[in-house]
Design an enzyme around this catalytic site. Structure first.
Site, PDB file in Angstrom:
ATOM      1  N   SER A  77       0.745  -1.376   0.002  1.00 14.50           N
ATOM      2  CA  SER A  77       0.020  -0.235   0.152  1.00 14.50           C
ATOM      3  C   SER A  77       0.743   1.267  -0.158  1.00 14.50           C
ATOM      4  O   SER A  77       0.414   2.307   0.049  1.00 14.50           O
ATOM      5  CB  SER A  77      -1.082   0.065   1.309  1.00 14.50           C
ATOM      6  OG  SER A  77      -0.187  -0.240   2.399  1.00 14.50           O
ATOM      7  N   THR A 181      -1.620   3.073   4.252  1.00 14.11           N
ATOM      8  CA  THR A 181      -0.613   4.247   4.070  1.00 14.11           C
ATOM      9  C   THR A 181       0.111   4.493   5.465  1.00 14.11           C
ATOM     10  O   THR A 181      -0.371   4.119   6.722  1.00 14.11           O
ATOM     11  CB  THR A 181      -1.753   5.613   4.334  1.00 14.11           C
ATOM     12  OG1 THR A 181      -2.550   5.583   3.147  1.00 14.11           O
ATOM     13  CG2 THR A 181      -1.069   7.021   4.297  1.00 14.11           C
ATOM     14  N   THR A 199       1.630   6.813   0.275  1.00 18.52           N
ATOM     15  CA  THR A 199       0.927   5.687  -0.145  1.00 18.52           C
ATOM     16  C   THR A 199       0.727   5.354  -1.424  1.00 18.52           C
ATOM     17  O   THR A 199       1.081   6.239  -2.453  1.00 18.52           O
ATOM     18  CB  THR A 199      -0.683   6.158   0.469  1.00 18.52           C
ATOM     19  OG1 THR A 199      -1.473   4.596   0.271  1.00 18.52           O
ATOM     20  CG2 THR A 199      -1.170   7.278  -0.386  1.00 18.52           C
ATOM     21  N   ARG A 209      -7.545   8.478  -9.516  1.00 18.47           N
ATOM     22  CA  ARG A 209      -7.963   8.776  -8.173  1.00 18.47           C
ATOM     23  C   ARG A 209      -6.884   9.123  -7.328  1.00 18.47           C
ATOM     24  O   ARG A 209      -5.721   8.669  -7.337  1.00 18.47           O
ATOM     25  CB  ARG A 209      -8.688   7.393  -7.662  1.00 18.47           C
ATOM     26  CG  ARG A 209      -9.286   7.619  -6.223  1.00 18.47           C
ATOM     27  CD  ARG A 209      -8.202   7.074  -5.159  1.00 18.47           C
ATOM     28  NE  ARG A 209      -8.925   7.083  -3.823  1.00 18.47           N
ATOM     29  CZ  ARG A 209      -8.221   6.847  -2.714  1.00 18.47           C
ATOM     30  NH1 ARG A 209      -6.618   6.339  -2.615  1.00 18.47           N
ATOM     31  NH2 ARG A 209      -8.583   6.834  -1.442  1.00 18.47           N
ATOM     32  N   VAL A 210      -7.192  10.279  -6.403  1.00 21.64           N
ATOM     33  CA  VAL A 210      -6.219  10.713  -5.583  1.00 21.64           C
ATOM     34  C   VAL A 210      -6.905  10.583  -4.205  1.00 21.64           C
ATOM     35  O   VAL A 210      -7.990  10.973  -4.065  1.00 21.64           O
ATOM     36  CB  VAL A 210      -5.739  12.068  -5.774  1.00 21.64           C
ATOM     37  CG1 VAL A 210      -4.905  12.745  -4.617  1.00 21.64           C
ATOM     38  CG2 VAL A 210      -4.710  12.146  -7.107  1.00 21.64           C
ATOM     39  N   GLY A 211      -6.089  10.190  -3.219  1.00 26.14           N
ATOM     40  CA  GLY A 211      -6.847  10.057  -1.682  1.00 26.14           C
ATOM     41  C   GLY A 211      -6.435  11.210  -0.830  1.00 26.14           C
ATOM     42  O   GLY A 211      -5.917  12.378  -1.491  1.00 26.14           O
ATOM     43  N   ASP A 212      -6.402  11.010   0.363  1.00 30.21           N
ATOM     44  CA  ASP A 212      -6.444  12.118   1.422  1.00 30.21           C
ATOM     45  C   ASP A 212      -4.706  12.506   1.523  1.00 30.21           C
ATOM     46  O   ASP A 212      -4.308  13.554   2.071  1.00 30.21           O
ATOM     47  CB  ASP A 212      -6.937  11.626   2.843  1.00 30.21           C
ATOM     48  CG  ASP A 212      -6.250  10.471   3.481  1.00 30.21           C
ATOM     49  OD1 ASP A 212      -6.123   9.342   2.260  1.00 30.21           O
ATOM     50  OD2 ASP A 212      -5.710  10.391   4.409  1.00 30.21           O
ATOM     51  N   THR A 232      -4.804   7.391   8.228  1.00 26.11           N
ATOM     52  CA  THR A 232      -4.755   6.370   7.181  1.00 26.11           C
ATOM     53  C   THR A 232      -6.093   5.776   7.021  1.00 26.11           C
ATOM     54  O   THR A 232      -7.056   6.037   8.007  1.00 26.11           O
ATOM     55  CB  THR A 232      -3.750   5.291   8.006  1.00 26.11           C
ATOM     56  OG1 THR A 232      -3.653   4.079   7.095  1.00 26.11           O
ATOM     57  CG2 THR A 232      -4.346   4.999   9.336  1.00 26.11           C
ATOM     58  N   GLY A 233      -6.414   4.916   5.970  1.00 23.38           N
ATOM     59  CA  GLY A 233      -7.538   4.253   5.828  1.00 23.38           C
ATOM     60  C   GLY A 233      -8.297   4.931   4.435  1.00 23.38           C
ATOM     61  O   GLY A 233      -7.628   5.435   3.578  1.00 23.38           O
ATOM     62  N   GLY A 235      -9.430   7.061   2.097  1.00 21.41           N
ATOM     63  CA  GLY A 235      -9.142   8.628   1.868  1.00 21.41           C
ATOM     64  C   GLY A 235     -10.266   9.475   1.758  1.00 21.41           C
ATOM     65  O   GLY A 235     -10.343  10.489   2.125  1.00 21.41           O
TER      66      GLY A 235
END
Ligand code: GLY
Length: 319
Positions: A77, A181, A199, A209-212, A232-233, A235
Site C-alpha cells: 500500500s 498508508t 501511499t 483517483r487521489v486520496g487524502d 490512514t484508511g 481517503g
C-alpha cells in the site's frame, strides 16, 4: 512539564522493554524527541530515530522514515510493490510538512520510488505546494530521481486476478490493502514538529483517483503551536472532514491527542449515518510530546519510538 508527570513518565519509560506491545485508549506522553507512525512501521521509526537520536531535524527524520515502506516490495500500500489501479498502473501520493507550515506534496505520481522525497523537493525547490501526475514526474526527473518500474510480479498477479472478477466494494479494503498508508510524525530535540504521509492508495482504485494522503489538512497537518496529525484508511472519508486539520484544531481547543482522534472518527461515522464498513485511523502528537490514536474499526495500531521505548500500540476503536 509538571515534575511529577516527568518522573512518572521517566519511571514508566525505564520499565518498558524495547519491542513491547500495548493497548491504549488514552494519550501517553514522552520526554524528548519522539517519532510515531501509523500501523506497524517500527522499521520506519528506526530510520527516523537514527536521525532524531543524533540531534537531527524532525523533517529529515520523517522523510527517512517514510522512505522505508516506500522501498519495501512486501508493502502493498506504499511505494514500490504497491497494488496498482484498475489499469495496472502504480500511482503514488505523498506529502511532507514542517513546523513553519512549509509543505510539499505530489499526487498521481508514476515511476518514481520515493514520492516523499519528491514532495520534499517540491517544498524546497519549487514555488508551489503540490504537483501532480506527469508534471510531478517531470519535476522529479529534473531533480535527479530515476524512472523505475514500481509494479512487482506479485502486485501484477493480484491485479490480473482482480480483472477476472472486477468489483470495487468498500469491503475490498481487506483484500487489497494489507495495512495502508504510513503517516509519520516526529518531534525533534529542538522541539520542532514535522510529518509525512505516503501511499499507493487503495488497490484497484480508478485511474486518476487521489486520496487524502497528499492533501495537506486531510492526510497530514502540522501546526507549530499545537501539534501534528496524520490519517490512514479510506481517503475519501478523511477528505470529507479535512481529517488531520480537524484533529489538530480539536487539540487547539483543549482535546488530548486521543480525544481529538476519537472526535474526528465520530465525525466520519456520523457522516455515514452511524454505521461504516471502511476503516479510518488517526494519529496525533502534540507539542508536549503527548500522543495517541483512534480508529473506526478494530485492528488499527501505531508504532512509537523515543529514547526509552520502541513499541507497537493497539489503538481503541469506535466499533
Ligand atoms: N489513505 C490512503 C488513501 O485513501 O489513498
Amino acid at each position: 512539564m509538571d515534575r511529577k508527570k516527568f518522573l512518572w513518565t521517566s519511571l514508566l519509560g525505564a520499565l518498558i522493554p524495547a519491542g513491547k506491545f500495548s493497548f491504549s485508549g488514552k494519550s501517553e506522553q514522552v520526554v524528548g524527541p519522539v517519532v510515531i507512525s501509523t500501523w506497524d512501521n517500527r522499521k520506519a521509526n528506526r530510520a527516523a530515530w537514527d536521525i532524531l537520536s543524533k540531534a537531527g531535524t524532525a523533517l529529515d527524520a520523517v522523510e527517512a522514515g517514510a522512505r522505508v515502506p516506500e522501498a519495501d516490495p512486501a508493502d502493498h500500500s506504499v511505494g514500490y510493490g504497491g497494488y496498482p489501479d484498475r489499469t495496472g498502473k502504480v500511482t503514488l501520493d505523498a506529502c511532507i510538512m514542517n513546523e513553519e507550515s512549509r509543505c510539499g506534496s505530489v499526487a498521481f505520481l508514476q515511476d518514481i520510488k520515493h514520492p516523499v522525497s519528491v514532495a520534499r523537493k517540491v517544498l524546497e525547490s519549487s514555488p508551489h505546494v503540490m504537483l501532480v501526475g506527469e508534471g510531478a514526474r517531470q519535476f522529479a526527473m529534473k531533480q535527479g530521481f530515476k524512472k523505475e518500474n514500481l509494479l512487482t510480479d506479485h502486485a501484477r498477479e493480484v491485479w490480473e486476478s482482480w480483472k477476472k472478477n472486477p468489483e470495487f466494494p468498500v469491503t475490498s479494503w481487506d483484500k487489497y490493502i494489507n495495512h495502508d498508508t504510513i503517516g509519520i510524525l516526529a518531534l525533534d530535540e529542538q522541539g520542532n514538529l514535522s510529518g509525512a504521509c505516503t501511499t499507493s492508495g487503495i488497490g484497484m482504485k480508478m485511474h486518476g483517483r487521489v486520496g487524502d494522503s497528499p492533501l495537506i489538512g486531510a492526510g497530514l497537518f502540522v501546526d507549530k503551536e499545537i501539534g501534528a496529525a496524520a490519517a490512514t484508511g479510506v481517503g475519501e472519508e478523511v477528505i470529507r472532514v479535512a481529517g488531520s486539520h480537524l484533529v489538530v484544531e480539536l487539540m487547539r481547543h483543549g482535546s488530548s491527542p486521543v480525544e481529538a482522534c476519537k472526535q474526528a472518527v465520530d465525525r466520519i461515522v456520523s457522516n455515514n449515518g452511524g454505521q461504516m464498513e471502511g476503516q479510518v485511523g488517526f494519529l496525533a502528537l502534540n507539542k508536549n510530546g503527548e500522543y495517541g490514536g483512534y480508529s473506526i474499526q478494530p485492528g488499527y495500531s501505531y508504532a512509537i519510538r523515543d529514547m526509552k521505548t520502541e513499541e507497537l500500540v493497539k489503538s481503541k476503536s469506535r466499533f
